[in-house]
Every structure is written in C-alpha cells, then in structure tokens.
Design an enzyme around this catalytic site. Sequence first.
Site, PDB file in Angstrom:
ATOM      1  N   LYS A 122       0.850  -1.195   0.000  1.00 13.48           N
ATOM      2  CA  LYS A 122       0.000   0.000   0.000  1.00 13.48           C
ATOM      3  C   LYS A 122       0.884   1.243   0.000  1.00 13.48           C
ATOM      4  CE  LYS A 122      -3.913   1.754   2.769  1.00 13.48           C
ATOM      5  NZ  LYS A 122      -4.757   1.403   3.949  1.00 13.48           N
ATOM      6  N   SER A 146      -9.506   1.067   3.235  1.00 13.07           N
ATOM      7  CA  SER A 146      -8.753   1.958   2.361  1.00 13.07           C
ATOM      8  C   SER A 146      -7.680   1.253   1.529  1.00 13.07           C
ATOM      9  CB  SER A 146      -8.080   3.057   3.201  1.00 13.07           C
ATOM     10  OG  SER A 146      -7.150   2.499   4.135  1.00 13.07           O
ATOM     11  N   SER A 177      -9.468  -1.569   7.195  1.00 12.37           N
ATOM     12  CA  SER A 177      -8.959  -1.262   5.862  1.00 12.37           C
ATOM     13  C   SER A 177      -8.228  -2.391   5.171  1.00 12.37           C
ATOM     14  CB  SER A 177      -8.052  -0.030   5.928  1.00 12.37           C
ATOM     15  OG  SER A 177      -8.819   1.118   6.225  1.00 12.37           O
TER      16      SER A 177
END
Length: 437
Positions: free
Chosen positions: A65, A140, A164
Amino acid sequence: MDRRRARDGGAASAERSLTESGGQAGETPDLSPLALDRRLGSVIRWIDAPPAGEGPLAGKTVGVKDNIDVAGIETTCASAYFTDHRADHDADVVTRLRAAGARVTAKLNMAEFAVGVTSQNSAAGPSRNPWDLGRVPGGSSGGSGIAVAAGIVDAALGTDTGGSVRLPAAACGVTGLRPSRGSISTAGVHPVSEEFDTVGPMARTVGEVAALFDALSPRSTENVTGTVRVGVPDVFISADVDEGVARTVRNAVSLFAELDVTIVPVSLPFAADAQDIVYTIVYSDLARHHRARLRTQPSLFQAATRERIMLGLGITDEDRAAAHEAGERFRALLRPVLEDVDLVLTPTMPVDVPPLAGGDDVVALSRRMGQFTYPWSLHDGPTLALPVGFHPLSGMPVGAQLTAARGRESVLFEAGVRYQGATDWHERRPGRHTSDD
C-alpha cells in the site's frame, strides 16, 4: 501525480469484469499485470525489484500500500500533498519481506491518507472491483485487495485501522489479516491513528497469509488440537444485515460445524457502541495529523477525505478520555467471551459490495460498511477475514471474520486452513466465476 503506468483514460462504464478486452469477438483478453491494472487502477507505481532472494517467500511478488515506505520510491499516500515525497529508507515490513525472499514490485492505490472505505478518493484516480468494474473494491487498502484478486501480485500488504485490510479482502474475495496490535512493526508507515494502526498481509489463502505473518512478525508456534469452539453472536447475522450476506455467512457457520468445530452462541451487546468509540479517537487523531493542511491548503484534499477529517475538529480532550474509558470497558467485557470460546465468527461487511455511484453521503456509507470491522479494531487481538461464498443476487464475494484473543493468530490460521481445505471460494477468480451457488 506521475503514475508511471500508461493507464487508459478511464474504463468504459459498460465494463463488467476484468476479462473483458474490448477487442474483437473471440479475442483472448490480455491478463498481464500491466493490462489488468489499466482496467482496475490498483497500482500507483511499479517498482523495478531486484531478483528474488532465498527464504520462505522466495519468488513471491508482493505489492505494498502506498503509505508504506520503499527506499528511493515515492510514498504518496494517494494524495496531492505527497506527490514528490520520496522515502529514504524501507519500512520495517519491506525489509522483512525482502529478507524472506519476496520481491516488492508495486506501490498500490488506496484511499487518500487511508481515510475511506471505497478507495475512490485517491489523487491517483479511483480503483475498481475486479469482480464487477461498476463496484468499489473496499478500502482503504483497495489497491491491495484488487491486486491479489486479479493476480497482479501474489500477495500484498495493506494497513488496517478500522477495517482497511478486512473490507477490501471481503469485497475482492481474498484473505486478509488484521494482526494483534503491535505484533507487526509500523515503522516507516504513514500513520492514521497510532492507537489502532496495524499492517496486515493479504493473499488468496490462509496458508499464504500465515507465511507472510511469520516473515513479518516472529511468533511462537501454538499447536491447535481437538475441537475448536467458535462463538457466533446471533445479532451480527440477523439484525440489520443484508439477507444475501446473512444467508452466505450462515452457510459458512454450518460448514464449520462439520469440521470438528463446536458452534457456541455468544452475546456481545457491549459491541453496539464500539464503532463510535473508535471513530472518536481516530477522527481526533486525523484532525491532529492534518490540522495544518486543513488550515493552509484544504483544496488539495480529495473532497471525501476532507469531509471525514473535518469531523475530528470538534472532538474535545474530554471526548477522547471518555472514549478511552469506554474502550477499556469493551475489552474487559470481551475478555471472558474469548476465554469461553477460541474464536468469534461474524460477517466482515453487513451489506453487499456497493456500486461506485454509492451516493453522496460518504460518512454514512463508511459507517455502514465498517459496522462489523470497527468493534474488532477496539479489540487488541487478531481478526482474519476470509471469503465464504458469493451473494445470491449480485454474485459478489462475501467475507466472514474470525477473531481470537491477543497473540492467538495460530488459532485463526488453523481454523481458516481447515475451512479452506473444505471449500474452494478462495480459488475462484474474477471473470472465471459462474454463480450457481
């Protein structure tokens, strides 16, 4: 933002699955990582990774990420604020991945500053669910879920503050872990709320996630023998849950009951306020981290990010103190439950995977999607999200969560491996799934 990936100007709204090529009838679709990403928007930046080393993850390609530092590569957090923010050092988790033989090949798209559950608020552009390009991938860590589901990478790292990792795992039909708090280092990871932030691995199978966890966090091996007791709170399955999700999770509970698992009804009435408790602390932390940006350059935020961060401006020290006290009460009440059972099983998300055009109220959508993940963020132990089937109407993946006491990741992995040994949900691929389930 320089995405370094020759992405198309935007996938046509009529696209429905990652295998649609847009070419001549009968044309074989291009399923290379580059071609897949052009349709899905999962990668912010490709990394020219060195050859794989030796170790338990040798040869595995891993994406991280884009709030996780990789030395010499921009860490943008999917924000215009950090377009040129180049990392000087690897995050600890990247160092550990490489030491285990993995190749870190991509920085993955996300909700800006890890604020949001749909992954549409990104300066790098929105991302799409590989099972249906008209739906969100969750967030996310949306790019991480997409990249694993579509086969762009073998595994990925996300971050999980309120859900997330678990939400994109559920929405994209893969396996993801929120580990015990503090068990995996967050050094070199841009913070959301230090109290709740975790780094979590994502892959297709529980076995792969366990191998990643081993590489990221040395742990003592705990042998699990005999019957595992799984607590199932009725309120999580029957109250205010989409019926297709509830039915799919009930089927998973029934299968667990056939796998040398004892199903035990449990009650968690104290979980009702958990989401508000976590929100109070997280939004307060977001306002603290971003107060100067809100004051000097608010227009650089994605609108949905700015709206959520601003919720924290009115939270007082007294509000935070009350939330901390309520969190301690939650953990005290949960402790005897996890002494009576080994695991608690709940849906990951109470609704079907939402469409991209999910409405203007991003706060309400975020609360709804994270309704079942936030309570386990208030807990300091691990939660494993794994695919348990497909929605009977939409055909989208449905996920369930298994939660254990602090430090008992091994119990989660044993139960998850047992379940995946009796099912093939984790083997299904976007574009190759036919729903007759």
